[in-house]
Structures are given as C-alpha cells and as structure tokens.
Design a protein around this motif. Structure first.
Motif, PDB file in Angstrom:
ATOM      1  N   ARG A 128       0.832  -1.205   0.000  1.00 52.55           N
ATOM      2  CA  ARG A 128       0.000   0.000   0.000  1.00 52.55           C
ATOM      3  C   ARG A 128       0.865   1.254   0.000  1.00 52.55           C
ATOM      4  O   ARG A 128       0.520   2.259  -0.618  1.00 52.55           O
ATOM      5  CB  ARG A 128      -0.939  -0.023   1.208  1.00 52.55           C
ATOM      6  N   THR A 129       1.989   1.227   0.709  1.00 45.61           N
ATOM      7  CA  THR A 129       2.895   2.375   0.697  1.00 45.61           C
ATOM      8  C   THR A 129       3.519   2.567  -0.665  1.00 45.61           C
ATOM      9  O   THR A 129       3.672   3.702  -1.140  1.00 45.61           O
ATOM     10  CB  THR A 129       3.992   2.174   1.763  1.00 45.61           C
ATOM     11  N   ASP A 155       9.150  11.344  -1.500  1.00 46.66           N
ATOM     12  CA  ASP A 155      10.026  10.577  -0.611  1.00 46.66           C
ATOM     13  C   ASP A 155      11.386  10.504  -1.285  1.00 46.66           C
ATOM     14  O   ASP A 155      11.522   9.897  -2.344  1.00 46.66           O
ATOM     15  CB  ASP A 155       9.468   9.177  -0.348  1.00 46.66           C
ATOM     16  N   SER A 156      12.386  11.126  -0.696  1.00 39.48           N
ATOM     17  CA  SER A 156      13.711  11.165  -1.312  1.00 39.48           C
ATOM     18  C   SER A 156      14.388   9.802  -1.353  1.00 39.48           C
ATOM     19  O   SER A 156      15.341   9.615  -2.104  1.00 39.48           O
ATOM     20  CB  SER A 156      14.611  12.158  -0.557  1.00 39.48           C
ATOM     21  N   ARG A 157      13.908   8.839  -0.574  1.00 43.71           N
ATOM     22  CA  ARG A 157      14.519   7.509  -0.550  1.00 43.71           C
ATOM     23  C   ARG A 157      13.733   6.485  -1.359  1.00 43.71           C
ATOM     24  O   ARG A 157      14.146   5.334  -1.459  1.00 43.71           O
ATOM     25  CB  ARG A 157      14.657   7.018   0.891  1.00 43.71           C
ATOM     26  N   LEU A 185       7.194  30.140  -7.293  1.00 48.18           N
ATOM     27  CA  LEU A 185       7.366  28.697  -7.252  1.00 48.18           C
ATOM     28  C   LEU A 185       7.410  28.241  -5.798  1.00 48.18           C
ATOM     29  O   LEU A 185       8.221  28.733  -5.009  1.00 48.18           O
ATOM     30  CB  LEU A 185       8.653  28.293  -7.971  1.00 48.18           C
ATOM     31  N   GLY A 186       6.527  27.315  -5.433  1.00 51.92           N
ATOM     32  CA  GLY A 186       6.473  26.797  -4.077  1.00 51.92           C
ATOM     33  C   GLY A 186       7.047  25.396  -3.985  1.00 51.92           C
ATOM     34  O   GLY A 186       6.973  24.609  -4.939  1.00 51.92           O
ATOM     35  N   TYR A 187       7.636  25.082  -2.842  1.00 52.70           N
ATOM     36  CA  TYR A 187       8.222  23.772  -2.583  1.00 52.70           C
ATOM     37  C   TYR A 187       7.374  23.080  -1.525  1.00 52.70           C
ATOM     38  O   TYR A 187       7.380  23.473  -0.352  1.00 52.70           O
ATOM     39  CB  TYR A 187       9.667  23.906  -2.114  1.00 52.70           C
ATOM     40  N   ILE A 188       6.644  22.046  -1.943  1.00 50.46           N
ATOM     41  CA  ILE A 188       5.687  21.358  -1.083  1.00 50.46           C
ATOM     42  C   ILE A 188       6.184  19.934  -0.845  1.00 50.46           C
ATOM     43  O   ILE A 188       6.644  19.263  -1.772  1.00 50.46           O
ATOM     44  CB  ILE A 188       4.277  21.316  -1.717  1.00 50.46           C
ATOM     45  N   SER A 189       6.094  19.493   0.387  1.00 54.62           N
ATOM     46  CA  SER A 189       6.516  18.146   0.744  1.00 54.62           C
ATOM     47  C   SER A 189       5.447  17.489   1.596  1.00 54.62           C
ATOM     48  O   SER A 189       4.608  18.156   2.215  1.00 54.62           O
ATOM     49  CB  SER A 189       7.845  18.174   1.506  1.00 54.62           C
ATOM     50  N   ARG A 190       5.477  16.166   1.625  1.00 53.42           N
ATOM     51  CA  ARG A 190       4.548  15.438   2.467  1.00 53.42           C
ATOM     52  C   ARG A 190       4.905  15.630   3.939  1.00 53.42           C
ATOM     53  O   ARG A 190       6.083  15.663   4.300  1.00 53.42           O
ATOM     54  CB  ARG A 190       4.586  13.942   2.137  1.00 53.42           C
ATOM     55  N   ALA A 191       3.896  15.725   4.774  1.00 53.08           N
ATOM     56  CA  ALA A 191       4.141  15.780   6.216  1.00 53.08           C
ATOM     57  C   ALA A 191       4.725  14.468   6.704  1.00 53.08           C
ATOM     58  O   ALA A 191       5.550  14.433   7.623  1.00 53.08           O
ATOM     59  CB  ALA A 191       2.842  16.105   6.959  1.00 53.08           C
ATOM     60  N   ASN A 192       4.302  13.382   6.078  1.00 50.60           N
ATOM     61  CA  ASN A 192       4.845  12.049   6.354  1.00 50.60           C
ATOM     62  C   ASN A 192       5.037  11.367   5.003  1.00 50.60           C
ATOM     63  O   ASN A 192       4.100  11.321   4.199  1.00 50.60           O
ATOM     64  CB  ASN A 192       3.879  11.245   7.229  1.00 50.60           C
ATOM     65  N   PRO A 193       6.228  10.821   4.721  1.00 47.48           N
ATOM     66  CA  PRO A 193       6.441  10.210   3.394  1.00 47.48           C
ATOM     67  C   PRO A 193       5.459   9.101   3.061  1.00 47.48           C
ATOM     68  O   PRO A 193       5.250   8.798   1.879  1.00 47.48           O
ATOM     69  CB  PRO A 193       7.878   9.677   3.486  1.00 47.48           C
ATOM     70  N   ARG A 194       4.824   8.500   4.086  1.00 50.05           N
ATOM     71  CA  ARG A 194       3.889   7.414   3.831  1.00 50.05           C
ATOM     72  C   ARG A 194       2.445   7.875   3.777  1.00 50.05           C
ATOM     73  O   ARG A 194       1.533   7.042   3.690  1.00 50.05           O
ATOM     74  CB  ARG A 194       4.042   6.343   4.925  1.00 50.05           C
ATOM     75  N   ASP A 195       2.226   9.188   3.816  1.00 49.15           N
ATOM     76  CA  ASP A 195       0.871   9.736   3.798  1.00 49.15           C
ATOM     77  C   ASP A 195       0.805  10.794   2.714  1.00 49.15           C
ATOM     78  O   ASP A 195       1.473  11.836   2.810  1.00 49.15           O
ATOM     79  CB  ASP A 195       0.512  10.320   5.166  1.00 49.15           C
TER      80      ASP A 195
END
Length: 577
Positions: A328-329, A429-431, A481-491
């Motif tokens: 699922r992830t 997710d950078s990894r 230009l905005g830089y947006i990231s996930r609060a949690n890489p799995r969400d």
C-alpha cells in the motif's frame, strides 16, 4: 624487354621436373635457389609485411616449431616453415631520407586493456578465471571469478550500470488513447527533426481580459523549513475549458481573421514537446473555412501534472498484493498516484497564497461562471492574446491563445501592478524509487536551494519548461514557485509548504536552455500540416515509448463518444438513486 621461356620437360611417369640430360636451365634462372616446400606448410600470402625478418624471424619460427623439431630432429627443414632469407628484402640507400609525417605521441588506450580484462572476467565465470581473483580458478568458484577484477573493469570500460540494471524489465508505456482500426496515419515526425525547426515571433497583441485576480500574500515569502506552513485544502472553482468550448474564442472566430485557436496549456506543450517522455494527445479540428482548433481531451494528460518524468529512473507501476502494508505504501509512489497528488498540491497552493480580501476586477467578468454556482471563484485572470506566426506576407498566419495568470503583485509607490503565475513542485520521498536522486528538502532546501532546483530541472524538465512558457505566453512579470513536501512520506493526504522562490519567466527559460524560436517552429509546422489537410478531425499523438509524434485522421465523432458514455453513466446513477 625481359621474357621467360619454360624449359622442355621430360615425359616420365616416375619423375617430375626438368631433366639435366635433356635440357638445361636458362642462364637467368641458374642463380635462383630451389625452394622445396613440405606438404604441411601453409602458404597464405605472397608477402607478409608485418612479420619480422632476419635472425629474429628465424628464431621465432624455430621457437614456434620447437616441439615438432624436438620430436623429429631428422626431418629435412623446409623452406616455407623456416622463413629463409633467400628472398628477404634489404633496405637500400634510397630510404635514408625517409621521415615520419605524423609525430604525435600515441597514448595507450585504457579501453583495450579493460576489454582484455573483461574477457578474462568472463573466462573466470566459466571456470578458467583468466581475469578473476585467482582463487576462483583454483577453487572452481565461477561466480566469484566473474566478480573479480576483470568483471569490475569491464563495467568501467563501457556504460556504468547500477545494481541489477541488466535484470530490470523493459518499461513499456501505453498510449494516452487507443489508435482505432479506422484511423489513417498522415505524418510521422521524430523529435530530432522537430529540434531543428526555428521561427522568430514578435510580442503578442492583447485582445481582451476576463476574470478576477487577488493579491499575492507576501507573508509566504518568509516560509522556510524551520517555519513551515501546512497546505490547506480549499474549495474554490477554477475553470479551464478546452478551446472549442470557450465562448470568447467562438466570438473571436467570427470577428478575427486568425486561422489558429488554442489554449496556453496546449501551446506550451507543443513548444516543449521535445522534452516530453510520457504519452499525450491533441485533437485538431479543421473547418470548411480554414479555421483550425486545437483541443484537449476530457480526462487527458492536460488536466494533470507529471512527477519526475525526465528522471533517469522515473516512478514505475508496481503490481503488489492488496493486503500487504508495504504494498500500500508503494502504491502511493506510482506515476498515476503522484500525478494526481501533484495536481492537487499545485491547485491548493495557488488558492492559499493569495489574499482574497483584496480583489481586482479585470475588464470583463469571468465568462465561465454562472450565478447557480455556490462555491467561490478562485483567483484567475484570462488574457486573450494574438500571435503573428507569418513567415512571409503572402501567407499570413495568426494565432489566438487564451492565457491564464494567477494573481496580482501589490504595486509599490510609483510602480504598476504586475501579473504573476503561481506554480509548485512537490517532494514525495527522497529515498523511494523514482525520486531521481533528489536531496532531502528539509535538510537542503534552505542551505543548498540551488542544488535542489538543479535536480528538479533535470527530473522535471518538461514540467518546468511548460511552467516557464505558459508564464511567457501570458505576459506574466514574475512566477512564484512553491516547494511542497509530504508531512509524512507514507501519507499522501497531508502536505506542508517548506519554502517559496521568485523567478523571472524569461530567466528561468534561459537557465533551462529553452529555445522559444524552436518552439514556435514546432507550432508552425504542426499548424501547416493541419491547414493543408482537408476538412475533418485529426489527432496528434505522442508515441508512448519513442520520441516521435504522429498525425492521424480520425472519424468525425471522435471524442464525442466519451461524452455520451459519461452522460449515460450519470443517468444510470440517477435512476439507481
């Protein structure tokens, strides 16, 4: 003139050759030694210019024949095997003045040595261990021999492969639309030919403006990784209809002499098409009076943004079991899921960073908004502009484009208001697989923003090029230009804003080596193909697996069937309710 006359031969069944009693050799043949050849000698060439002569050659020949001569020393030495110098050529005085013309130093090629070592590595894999570590040869460990020095050197001699690159399955993407059996291919153009086109186009002419724009909130300039802000989910309405459904363009068709009509998203895609990797399609309609409309297909790639499309290892679809948590992830980072996430992030970022208390009405109201709508409108302004694509006066070609701007920058003292566009980049997710080697934004964005932007320009070259071209077509003064990231890489449902940047659209295009003249040349070439074609409907299709575009002639009802199916599904759903 010298001549040669064969001597008289004696007829005898037991002997062959001239007889001393019956005839004598001519005087010019008396000094030539007789050279007997053995039956086992191989005579392959008349003269060997690469073989050494003299004593070295004799010694080498003797060494090569050492085993045979040692076993049978009494065998008569044959001329062909000994390389006797009876016919050897000796350099004369006429070559004393010879000199080499090319006196450049010859550098020993490392590739040759690595190639030999790679051959040794393969020998080790078979058990010979010619290029392995030696232990593989003694112990018979063929796998260890293959990974010896020879095998490692062979990879350095050619293309650099990653871990199990040879075992990765070939990615085969599906086309954005299925080619029908009744479609007729009219033209096929590869990106190499498109990259050579060029056309100089002057600045656009403004026709009219529609919509309402809000002011940009300067508070978001102070956002950083240490002072991040959550991305809000706002309900706003923003219209982006296709060209044929635009009522303003329909009015301009009757009033204007232009022959081409399209939106800025379609025009930007055509101008940057040589950077695209994923498939796309454009519907082209030519009317009886020579008007050409470029439309998008509902639910097509124009309504969504891509993520890491140009990366060396882009995201890939994963076939996993539904019950697996890791599965699922992984499903969150597939191309389709990332595209939907990027579109959601880009829209909500544009809704959030404006101050809705300060609105600026353009010349006309929003042409797509009706009083029946209950949700508020988003900040958006439509600028209809005209470009002159004529290459000569005898064949005038004019293009009408609907461009969009997202907000207005508050004017300072003595300065005029500026149109801006608002775009965003998102990190998942950078990894994870498909990240394209991007650094962790939370640790690198503030200190090494240049490295982050450079990586995004490489992994999202097509998307950023479209952002820059759309801003230039709309006449925007700046791009946020905005830089947006996930609060949690799995969400993938919660995001935070880590920072923002200002860019001049033309400077950004220059940093990405974006050639606008080439883009206009591509547009004019596709337009000429459509103008010369008879009345009807066509589809310009990007090949899903090759850098090629194809122009098809399609039935007149293409695209309408999908609308009918959607209406039928809606009616069935209403009946069920």
């Amino acid at each position: 003139m010298a001549s040669f006359q064969l001597p008289t031969l004696q007829k005898d069944n037991d002997l062959w050759g001239p007889s001393a009693e019956s005839s004598a050799l001519p005087a010019q043949l008396e000094d030539i030694p007789f050279a007997p050849y053995a039956k086992g000698d191989k005579i392959g060439r008349i003269a060997d210019w690469n073989a050494a002569s003299g004593a070295n050659a004799d010694g080498g020949a003797q060494g090569a024949r050492g085993g045979r001569q040692g076993r049978n020393r009494d065998v008569q030495q044959s001329f062909g095997a000994t390389g006797a110098n009876a016919f050897a050529y000796f350099h004369g005085d006429d070559e004393a003045s010879f000199s080499v013309v090319d006196n450049t130093r010859t550098v020993a090629s490392r590739r040759g040595g690595l190639s030999a070592m790679s051959r040794g590595g393969r020998g080790g894999a078979r058990g010979g261990a010619a290029g392995g570590r030696g232990g593989a040869a003694r112990g018979g460990a063929s796998a260890r021999g293959a990974r010896g020095r020879g095998g490692a050197a062979s990879t350095r001699g050619g293309r650099r492969f990653g871990w199990k690159d040879w075992d990765k399955p070939q990615r085969t993407r599906e086309a954005s639309v299925t080619v029908g059996q009744d479609w007729e291919q009219l033209e096929e153009i590869d990106f190499a030919r498109l990259g050579k086109l060029k056309l100089e186009v002057e600045e656009a002419e403004d026709i009219s403006t529609y919509g309402t724009l809000y002011e940009y909130d300067r508070a978001y300039d102070r956002v950083s990784t240490k002072a991040e802000k959550p991305l809000q989910s706002l309900d706003r309405i923003r219209y982006s209809p296709t060209t044929s459904d635009d009522p303003v363009i329909q009015e301009l068709v009757a009033k204007s002499d232009a022959q081409l009509f399209m939106t800025d998203s379609i025009l930007a895609l055509l101008m940057c098409s040589t950077r695209s990797v994923y498939p796309w399609d454009i519907i082209i309609t030519r009317t009886a009076d020579g008007k050409v409309f470029f439309d998008k297909r509902d639910g097509g790639p124009f309504d969504f943004l891509t993520v890491n499309e140009n990366a060396a290892d882009p995201p890939m679809e994963i076939d996993t079991k539904d019950g697996d948590a890791a599965a699922r992830t992984s499903q969150l980072n597939t191309p389709a899921a990332l595209s939907l996430e990027a579109t959601y992030v880009n829209q909500n970022f544009g809704f959030q960073v404006v101050n809705e208390k300060k609105a600026h009405q353009l010349d006309n109201a929003n042409p797509f908004y009706s009083a029946d709508e209950s949700e508020p409108l988003a900040s958006c302004g439509y600028r209809y502009r005209k470009f002159n694509l004529s290459s000569d006066e005898e064949d005038p070609v004019e293009l009408v484009v609907r461009t969009e701007v997202d907000a207005i920058l508050p004017a300072g003292a003595g300065a005029k208001q500026q149109y801006i566009t608002i775009k965003s980049l998102n990190e998942f997710d950078s990894r994870a697989q498909g990240a394209g080697g991007a650094p962790d934004w939370r640790t690198k964005l503030d200190a090494q923003r240049g490295a982050v932007v450079a990586t995004e320009m490489k992994n999202n070259s097509f998307k950023l090029a479209r952002f820059a071209v759309q801003s230039l077509l709309a006449g925007a003064d700046n791009m946020k230009l905005g830089y947006i990231s996930r609060a949690n890489p799995r969400d993938a449902s919660r995001h935070v804003i880590l920072g923002t940047s200002w860019y001049k659209p033309r400077e950004l295009a220059g940093q990405m080596a974006l050639n606008l003249s080439n883009g206009w040349g591509i547009v004019r070439t596709i337009a000429d193909l459509a103008r010369k074609a008879p009345e009807g409907k066509y589809v310009l299709l990007k090949d899903p697996n090759k850098p090629t575009v194809r122009l098809y002639s399609v039935p007149a009802n293409f695209g309408e069937e999908d609308d009918e199916d959607e209406d039928r599904i809606d009616e069935e759903a209403e009946q069920d309710l």
